[in-house]
Scaffold this motif. Structure first.
Motif, mmCIF file in Angstrom:
data_model
loop_
_atom_site.group_PDB
_atom_site.id
_atom_site.type_symbol
_atom_site.label_atom_id
_atom_site.label_comp_id
_atom_site.label_asym_id
_atom_site.label_seq_id
_atom_site.Cartn_x
_atom_site.Cartn_y
_atom_site.Cartn_z
ATOM 1 N N GLY A 377 0.834 -1.192 0.000
ATOM 2 C CA GLY A 377 0.000 0.000 0.000
ATOM 3 C C GLY A 377 0.866 1.237 0.000
ATOM 4 O O GLY A 377 2.098 1.151 -0.138
ATOM 5 N N VAL A 378 0.224 2.378 0.136
ATOM 6 C CA VAL A 378 0.960 3.637 0.158
ATOM 7 C C VAL A 378 0.440 4.514 1.295
ATOM 8 O O VAL A 378 -0.718 4.432 1.701
ATOM 9 C CB VAL A 378 0.842 4.421 -1.166
ATOM 10 C CG1 VAL A 378 1.459 3.669 -2.314
ATOM 11 C CG2 VAL A 378 -0.601 4.778 -1.466
ATOM 12 N N THR A 379 1.329 5.359 1.797
ATOM 13 C CA THR A 379 0.977 6.337 2.813
ATOM 14 C C THR A 379 0.925 7.714 2.174
ATOM 15 O O THR A 379 1.874 8.145 1.524
ATOM 16 C CB THR A 379 2.001 6.330 3.959
ATOM 17 O OG1 THR A 379 1.926 5.068 4.627
ATOM 18 C CG2 THR A 379 1.726 7.435 4.952
ATOM 19 N N ALA A 380 -0.210 8.379 2.348
ATOM 20 C CA ALA A 380 -0.421 9.704 1.770
ATOM 21 C C ALA A 380 -0.377 10.770 2.859
ATOM 22 O O ALA A 380 -0.539 10.481 4.053
ATOM 23 C CB ALA A 380 -1.763 9.751 1.041
ATOM 24 N N VAL A 381 -0.161 12.013 2.434
ATOM 25 C CA VAL A 381 -0.148 13.164 3.339
ATOM 26 C C VAL A 381 -1.476 13.889 3.191
ATOM 27 O O VAL A 381 -1.869 14.268 2.084
ATOM 28 C CB VAL A 381 1.015 14.116 3.028
ATOM 29 C CG1 VAL A 381 0.971 15.339 3.941
ATOM 30 C CG2 VAL A 381 2.354 13.392 3.160
ATOM 31 N N SER A 382 -2.159 14.084 4.287
ATOM 32 C CA SER A 382 -3.452 14.762 4.253
ATOM 33 C C SER A 382 -3.298 16.230 3.857
ATOM 34 O O SER A 382 -2.338 16.901 4.264
ATOM 35 C CB SER A 382 -4.123 14.676 5.621
ATOM 36 O OG SER A 382 -5.270 15.490 5.681
ATOM 37 N N LYS A 383 -4.253 16.724 3.079
ATOM 38 C CA LYS A 383 -4.233 18.140 2.703
ATOM 39 C C LYS A 383 -4.336 19.036 3.927
ATOM 40 O O LYS A 383 -3.882 20.185 3.895
ATOM 41 C CB LYS A 383 -5.371 18.435 1.727
ATOM 42 C CG LYS A 383 -5.059 18.049 0.291
ATOM 43 C CD LYS A 383 -6.100 18.586 -0.676
ATOM 44 C CE LYS A 383 -5.677 18.301 -2.117
ATOM 45 N NZ LYS A 383 -6.675 18.802 -3.090
ATOM 46 N N LYS A 384 -4.917 18.523 5.003
ATOM 47 C CA LYS A 384 -5.006 19.318 6.228
ATOM 48 C C LYS A 384 -3.623 19.595 6.811
ATOM 49 O O LYS A 384 -3.462 20.506 7.618
ATOM 50 C CB LYS A 384 -5.873 18.581 7.258
ATOM 51 C CG LYS A 384 -7.337 18.457 6.874
ATOM 52 C CD LYS A 384 -8.170 17.846 7.998
ATOM 53 C CE LYS A 384 -7.771 16.411 8.274
ATOM 54 N NZ LYS A 384 -8.656 15.792 9.310
ATOM 55 N N ALA A 385 -2.638 18.789 6.418
ATOM 56 C CA ALA A 385 -1.278 18.959 6.924
ATOM 57 C C ALA A 385 -0.332 19.438 5.827
ATOM 58 O O ALA A 385 0.886 19.265 5.932
ATOM 59 C CB ALA A 385 -0.777 17.641 7.504
ATOM 60 N N GLU A 386 -0.874 20.041 4.782
ATOM 61 C CA GLU A 386 -0.051 20.433 3.629
ATOM 62 C C GLU A 386 1.079 21.372 4.002
ATOM 63 O O GLU A 386 2.173 21.329 3.428
ATOM 64 C CB GLU A 386 -0.935 21.073 2.557
ATOM 65 C CG GLU A 386 -0.208 21.315 1.250
ATOM 66 C CD GLU A 386 -1.168 21.562 0.095
ATOM 67 O OE1 GLU A 386 -0.703 21.582 -1.061
ATOM 68 O OE2 GLU A 386 -2.384 21.728 0.356
ATOM 69 N N GLY A 387 0.873 22.222 4.998
ATOM 70 C CA GLY A 387 1.912 23.157 5.413
ATOM 71 C C GLY A 387 3.100 22.478 6.074
ATOM 72 O O GLY A 387 4.152 23.093 6.233
ATOM 73 N N ARG A 388 2.949 21.194 6.432
ATOM 74 C CA ARG A 388 4.029 20.446 7.098
ATOM 75 C C ARG A 388 4.543 19.309 6.216
ATOM 76 O O ARG A 388 5.169 18.364 6.718
ATOM 77 C CB ARG A 388 3.513 19.865 8.416
ATOM 78 C CG ARG A 388 2.974 20.890 9.395
ATOM 79 C CD ARG A 388 2.371 20.190 10.597
ATOM 80 N NE ARG A 388 3.371 19.462 11.370
ATOM 81 C CZ ARG A 388 3.088 18.398 12.124
ATOM 82 N NH1 ARG A 388 1.858 17.919 12.170
ATOM 83 N NH2 ARG A 388 4.045 17.796 12.808
ATOM 84 N N VAL A 389 4.303 19.397 4.928
ATOM 85 C CA VAL A 389 4.603 18.263 4.060
ATOM 86 C C VAL A 389 6.073 17.859 4.116
ATOM 87 O O VAL A 389 6.397 16.668 4.122
ATOM 88 C CB VAL A 389 4.165 18.550 2.606
ATOM 89 C CG1 VAL A 389 4.937 19.724 2.007
ATOM 90 C CG2 VAL A 389 4.319 17.306 1.738
ATOM 91 N N GLU A 390 6.988 18.822 4.206
ATOM 92 C CA GLU A 390 8.404 18.466 4.243
ATOM 93 C C GLU A 390 8.768 17.764 5.554
ATOM 94 O O GLU A 390 9.570 16.827 5.567
ATOM 95 C CB GLU A 390 9.267 19.709 4.034
ATOM 96 C CG GLU A 390 9.150 20.284 2.618
ATOM 97 C CD GLU A 390 10.158 21.382 2.349
ATOM 98 O OE1 GLU A 390 10.964 21.684 3.258
ATOM 99 O OE2 GLU A 390 10.154 21.924 1.232
#
Length: 542
Positions: A377-390
């Motif tokens: 599977g894959v782990t995605a980053v929620s758009k709610k946390a987009e400011g912390r993507v790095e």
């Protein structure tokens, strides 16, 4: 010399098969570069955005598996492991994660020394919402509907996965495509084929959790019990297998040969395809294979004779592991990845694990195992946390640190003297370590699987040779990773229905003739539509 090697990964069609949850298929995990919903998702488009591959070469394996498309094996952990991460990846704020687990839920943070230390090393407190794997798809759908996804989430099977990712997940393409991934060197170390699982419509939406051949299902045996009974850990035909099960069953000892019904193993004796087979431009389900009548005949015989544990259809996944570990069922069908757990849970110091390869049913050679998927599977980053993507990608990069590093040693084995003891220089988990480390970290991100079994001298070589004996000739799934909306919506429901008929046939509640009727209904209820959609996806991906 740099510890990174930019050699490209081979593109052979290997390591296909079904993840236990069906998650890999839902998000397009493929063994040869296919996945997604069809828009800007051809191979040329994917090649432009697929992350660059830089193999970690910081440690030399004792047994190299690349030639056989199996993991490398190590007999010893390096005495002086390198520090892979110089700065904690966290930003001090909590990292929330939605994922699943195949082990018991660990102690709470205030009672969990490993979790407390993990938070310090990461630099952010981890808040993980764990769900047993068998319940994850249902839980994931509820979480998505309630807009309660964590900052990071393992993608489950819900309708319209591409649309869900577009709406809920950060487009990671600017951060991970091509050479951009070199900022996260341990994500760049993930096998190239895995990344197709997170690519939809020409964009990268997730970080794969790699597995590959290690997730292939095989028949484990308690070699010590077979030896004590004077039985050979090798069978050459279906009849041989039945006789082996007879010899292992002893009702006076409350011992039944098989922990669960070995349905896939018997299918392997007849070279039944791994999920799908190609017929020109069409795809044909393995359910339609003509050998099923003989398969069910063998399974019925095993059940009627009492060679399968009577609770085989009533228990949970952990029950079958317990039966194998305590010797009450010396044979069990499980993935290669289960080997470490069996070593950790077997209390008998004389217990030995071996694999029994499937024979051809008629004794004409070796059968065909089904190869596992390159990612679960894959782990995605929620758009709610987009400011912390790095920050979140740096955290996943930390979780992907490879074998031979300090970070891997801590992640897998915890603290020396607290969670593991050293046995001839190798870390071996104790009960506290096994319990506390089960935070679902390996279902968030992970490095390429490594065969390292410090619990028992010689086990790494035993497993390596077992994989070497069956994986190079195993059957791949030609539709691995192809997306079918009908499959996502109805596949589980109609699959459960046909599997229930299979269970009824094995247990004698229905005749073998009921199988053809059940498959016909499966086809009309959505199976034919799934086949059409997958065949179209296969055709358009060439």
């Amino acid at each position: 010399m740099s510890v990174y090697d930019a050699r490209p990964l081979g593109r052979r069609a290997v390591l296909a098969g079904g993840a236990a949850l069906g998650l890999a298929g839902a998000v397009g995990c493929s063994n040869d570069g296919r996945g997604g919903s069809g828009v800007a998702n051809d191979e040329a488009s994917r090649s432009k955005i697929r992350p660059a591959y830089e193999r970690y070469t910081g440690v030399k394996p004792d047994l190299a598996g690349a030639e056989y498309n199996i993991p490398d094996a190590f007999r010893r952990y390096p005495a002086d492991p390198v520090q892979a991460i110089t700065q904690p990846p966290g930003d001090g704020k909590p990292i929330t994660v939605t994922t699943y687990t195949n082990t018991p839920i660990p102690p709470k943070l205030e009672l969990n020394t490993f979790w407390q230390e993990f938070n310090k090393r990461v630099g952010s407190p981890l808040q993980v919402n764990l769900t047993p794997s068998v319940d994850y798809n249902k839980k994931f759908a509820t979480v998505v509907a309630g807009n309660q996804l964590g900052d990071l989430f393992m993608v489950g099977a819900v309708p319209q996965v591409p649309q869900m990712l577009t709406a809920k997940a950060v487009d990671l393409t600017p951060h991970l495509s091509g050479d951009n991934i070199k900022k996260y060197p341990y994500l760049a170390n993930l096998p190239e084929v895995c990344w197709n699982s997170g690519i939809f419509d020409g964009k990268i939406y997730g970080v794969p959790v790699p597995r590959g051949a290690i997730s292939s299902s095989v028949l484990y045996s308690r070699a010590d019990i077979l030896e004590a009974q004077g039985l050979k850990a090798e069978v050459k035909s279906a009849d041989d297998f039945v006789e082996l099960c007879k010899g292992l069953t002893d009702r006076k000892l409350n011992r039944f040969a098989l922990a669960t019904a070995p349905t896939q193993y018997v299918r392997n004796m007849f070279d039944i395809p791994n999920q799908w087979s190609k017929n020109g431009d069409a795809l044909v389900s393995y359910l339609e294979h003509e050998a099923h009548e003989e398969v069910f005949g063998i399974l019925q015989k095993l059940w009627k004779s009492g060679y399968i544990h009577p609770d085989a259809y009533a228990g949970q996944n952990l029950d079958m592991k317990t039966r194998f570990a305590n010797g009450s069922s010396p044979l069990v069908l499980d993935t290669f990845s289960g080997w470490p757990t069996y070593l950790q849970t077997m209390t008998d110091k004389n217990a030995e694990i071996a694999i029994i390869a499937p024979p051809k049913h008629d004794g004409s050679g070796q059968g065909k195992t089904w190869l596992g998927s390159p990612a679960i599977g894959v782990t995605a980053v929620s758009k709610k946390a987009e400011g912390r993507v790095e920050t979140l990608l740096a955290y996943l990069n930390y979780l992907a640190t490879p074998f031979g590093t300090q970070e891997y040693l801590f992640r897998k084995f915890g603290l020396a003297g607290v969670h593991h003891r050293l046995v001839e220089g190798n870390p071996v988990l104790n009960a506290k370590g096994f319990s506390e480390t089960q935070l679902g970290l390996n279902y968030q991100a992970d490095g390429p699987w490594t065969i390292f079994l410090p619990e028992r001298e010689g086990s790494a070589e035993t497993q390596f040779n077992a994989m070497k004996s069956v994986c190079p000739t195993a059957l791949a799934n030609p539709a691995a990773g192809l997306y079918s909306e009908t499959n996502t919506r109805k596949g589980g429901q109609i699959g459960d229905a046909v599997n229930q008929v299979a269970d009824d046939i094995v247990q004698g509640r229905k005749p073998v003739s009921a199988w053809a009727v059940a498959v016909k209904k499966w086809k009309s209820d959505g199976g034919d539509k799934i086949a059409e959609e997958l065949a179209q996806a296969l055709k358009s991906s060439r």
